[in-house]
Write a protein that holds these residues in place. Sequence first.
Motif, PDB file in Angstrom:
ATOM      1  N   CYS A   3      -4.240  -7.614  -2.369  1.00  0.00           N
ATOM      2  CA  CYS A   3      -4.481  -7.516  -0.930  1.00  0.00           C
ATOM      3  C   CYS A   3      -5.888  -7.875  -0.480  1.00  0.00           C
ATOM      4  CB  CYS A   3      -4.189  -6.084  -0.477  1.00  0.00           C
ATOM      5  SG  CYS A   3      -2.510  -5.570  -0.833  1.00  0.00           S
ATOM      6  N   ASN A   4      -6.770  -8.266  -1.373  1.00  0.00           N
ATOM      7  CA  ASN A   4      -8.155  -8.506  -0.983  1.00  0.00           C
ATOM      8  C   ASN A   4      -8.489  -9.980  -0.883  1.00  0.00           C
ATOM      9  OD1 ASN A   4     -10.580  -7.389  -0.160  1.00  0.00           O
ATOM     10  ND2 ASN A   4     -11.460  -7.489  -2.198  1.00  0.00           N
ATOM     11  N   ARG A  32       0.839  -1.209   0.000  1.00  0.00           N
ATOM     12  CA  ARG A  32       0.000   0.000   0.000  1.00  0.00           C
ATOM     13  C   ARG A  32       0.871   1.254   0.000  1.00  0.00           C
ATOM     14  NH1 ARG A  32      -3.305  -0.605   4.651  1.00  0.00           N
ATOM     15  NH2 ARG A  32      -4.331  -2.199   3.412  1.00  0.00           N
ATOM     16  N   TYR A  33       1.923   1.250   0.805  1.00  0.00           N
ATOM     17  CA  TYR A  33       2.844   2.382   0.859  1.00  0.00           C
ATOM     18  C   TYR A  33       3.483   2.623  -0.509  1.00  0.00           C
ATOM     19  CZ  TYR A  33       7.107   4.980   1.813  1.00  0.00           C
ATOM     20  OH  TYR A  33       8.122   5.890   1.773  1.00  0.00           O
ATOM     21  N   MET A  84      -4.169  -3.034  -6.248  1.00  0.00           N
ATOM     22  CA  MET A  84      -4.178  -3.276  -4.802  1.00  0.00           C
ATOM     23  C   MET A  84      -5.192  -4.352  -4.433  1.00  0.00           C
ATOM     24  SD  MET A  84      -1.979  -1.566  -3.066  1.00  0.00           S
ATOM     25  CE  MET A  84      -2.729  -1.751  -1.481  1.00  0.00           C
ATOM     26  N   SER A 100       0.987   3.962  -3.172  1.00  0.00           N
ATOM     27  CA  SER A 100       0.596   5.363  -2.936  1.00  0.00           C
ATOM     28  C   SER A 100       1.746   6.309  -3.256  1.00  0.00           C
ATOM     29  CB  SER A 100       0.103   5.569  -1.509  1.00  0.00           C
ATOM     30  OG  SER A 100       1.149   5.370  -0.581  1.00  0.00           O
TER      31      SER A 100
END
Length: 84
Positions: A77-78, A4-5, A73, A8
Motif C-alpha cells: 500500500c505504500n 488494511r481491514y 502492508m 488487522s
Amino acid sequence: LGIRYSISQMTAEACPKELAPQDYQLKVKQFFPQGGTEVTPVHSNEEFEWKDYCPMAFRKLRELYSLDAASYMLSLCNKGMPAG
C-alpha cells in the motif's frame, strides 16, 4: 481499505499451529459503505465489497517467511506515496 481491514482482522486472531482444510477454502466478504460501519471506517471512495480469500492461510505463509503485518502492508500500500 480492504487490505488494511483484512490484515488487522487476521492479526487480532490467534493463528493455529496447524490449519484446518476449511482455512484453504474460506472466502470472507466485507461491505464498505462510505459512511462506515461498526467495523469499517468512513471513507470518501465509492462503496465497495471486499473479498478476502484464505486469510488465515496467507497469514500463516507470512509468518513462515517472517514477514510482519506492518511490512506486508507497506509493501502493498505504500507505492507512490511520499516518504515521511
